[in-house]
Design a protein around this motif. Structure first.
Motif, short mmCIF file in Angstrom:
data_model
loop_
_atom_site.label_atom_id
_atom_site.label_comp_id
_atom_site.label_asym_id
_atom_site.label_seq_id
_atom_site.Cartn_x
_atom_site.Cartn_y
_atom_site.Cartn_z
N ILE A 26 0.85 -1.20 0.00
CA ILE A 26 0.00 0.00 0.00
C ILE A 26 0.87 1.24 0.00
CG2 ILE A 26 -1.59 1.35 1.43
CD1 ILE A 26 -2.95 -1.31 2.17
N GLU A 27 1.93 1.22 0.80
CA GLU A 27 2.85 2.36 0.85
C GLU A 27 3.52 2.57 -0.51
OE1 GLU A 27 6.93 3.52 3.21
OE2 GLU A 27 5.45 2.25 4.22
N GLU A 28 3.96 1.49 -1.13
CA GLU A 28 4.60 1.58 -2.44
C GLU A 28 3.61 2.09 -3.50
OE1 GLU A 28 6.93 -1.31 -5.59
OE2 GLU A 28 6.59 -2.01 -3.56
N ARG A 29 2.38 1.59 -3.45
CA ARG A 29 1.36 2.05 -4.40
C ARG A 29 1.10 3.55 -4.25
NH1 ARG A 29 -4.48 0.94 -2.75
NH2 ARG A 29 -3.81 2.61 -1.41
N ASN A 30 1.03 4.02 -3.01
CA ASN A 30 0.78 5.44 -2.78
C ASN A 30 1.94 6.29 -3.31
OD1 ASN A 30 -1.69 4.89 -1.64
ND2 ASN A 30 -0.94 4.94 0.46
N GLU A 49 1.57 9.14 -6.23
CA GLU A 49 2.01 10.53 -6.10
C GLU A 49 2.93 10.92 -7.25
OE1 GLU A 49 3.80 11.28 -2.29
OE2 GLU A 49 2.09 10.43 -1.23
N GLN A 50 3.84 10.02 -7.62
CA GLN A 50 4.74 10.32 -8.72
C GLN A 50 3.97 10.48 -10.03
OE1 GLN A 50 7.89 7.50 -9.30
NE2 GLN A 50 8.81 8.65 -10.97
N ALA A 51 3.01 9.61 -10.27
CA ALA A 51 2.20 9.71 -11.49
C ALA A 51 1.42 11.01 -11.51
CB ALA A 51 1.26 8.51 -11.59
N GLN A 52 0.89 11.42 -10.38
CA GLN A 52 0.14 12.67 -10.33
C GLN A 52 1.06 13.87 -10.59
OE1 GLN A 52 -1.75 12.43 -6.50
NE2 GLN A 52 -3.53 11.35 -7.29
N ARG A 53 2.27 13.84 -10.02
CA ARG A 53 3.20 14.93 -10.27
C ARG A 53 3.56 15.01 -11.75
NH1 ARG A 53 5.82 13.09 -5.59
NH2 ARG A 53 7.38 12.06 -6.87
N LEU A 54 3.82 13.86 -12.37
CA LEU A 54 4.16 13.84 -13.79
C LEU A 54 2.99 14.30 -14.65
CD1 LEU A 54 6.23 10.55 -13.99
CD2 LEU A 54 7.08 12.89 -14.21
N ALA A 55 1.80 13.88 -14.29
CA ALA A 55 0.62 14.28 -15.06
C ALA A 55 0.40 15.78 -14.96
CB ALA A 55 -0.62 13.53 -14.57
N LEU A 56 0.62 16.36 -13.78
CA LEU A 56 0.46 17.81 -13.64
C LEU A 56 1.53 18.55 -14.43
CD1 LEU A 56 -0.40 18.15 -9.85
CD2 LEU A 56 -1.91 18.52 -11.80
#
Length: 148
Positions: free
Chosen positions: A101-105, A109-116
């Motif tokens: 779960i920690e790794e998924r989170n 977060e990384q995917a959201q930063r890249l998408a932004l």
């Protein structure tokens, strides 16, 4: 189906220190499960009876001064070993789940930063020259760098 261990309401009442009518009332109210035979008599499983009422018969056979057995030096039984093993497996599984779960989170977060970041780059306006400025290039806009 009546088992060999079942008892009647009279014996049940004696074993728990209640009256026969109290046992029959508990059966009618559904607090005790019982089976009625073809002859009309009730049969109660002792386990079902002692689920509702404590066993008074076992209290009278034990002396009040008996102490609990010493279980410190008794080796664990197979069931205890298996229980400990299953608890260990469960604990490891829960830890692994928490790690996943920690790794998924972190990945989320990384995917959201890249998408932004990608969205910001796509939304920035590209400066375009107008029709007249392309037709009549201004000073310094010529590809050769000559001033006309």
């Amino acid at each position: 189906m009546v088992s060999r261990t079942s008892i009647g309401p009279k014996e049940a009442a004696e074993r728990v220190g209640r009256s026969k009518s109290a046992i029959l009332k508990a059966i009618r109210e559904g607090r005790i499960s019982a089976t009625k035979s073809d002859s009309g008599s009730w049969h109660i499983e002792p386990v079902e009876l002692f689920r509702v009422y404590p066993d008074r018969g076992s209290e009278s056979t034990q002396s009040p001064h008996t102490s609990a057995p010493d279980v410190r030096n008794v080796p664990p039984s197979g069931a205890q070993v298996e229980t400990e093993h299953l608890r260990d497996l469960l604990q490891r599984s829960e830890k692994r789940e928490a790690d996943l779960i920690e790794e998924r989170n972190a990945w989320r977060e990384q995917a959201q930063r890249l998408a932004l970041t990608d969205q910001r780059a796509a939304l920035q306006p590209v400066p375009q020259r107008g029709f007249w400025s392309r037709l009549f290039s201004r000073q310094g806009d010529s590809p050769s760098g000559d001033d006309a």
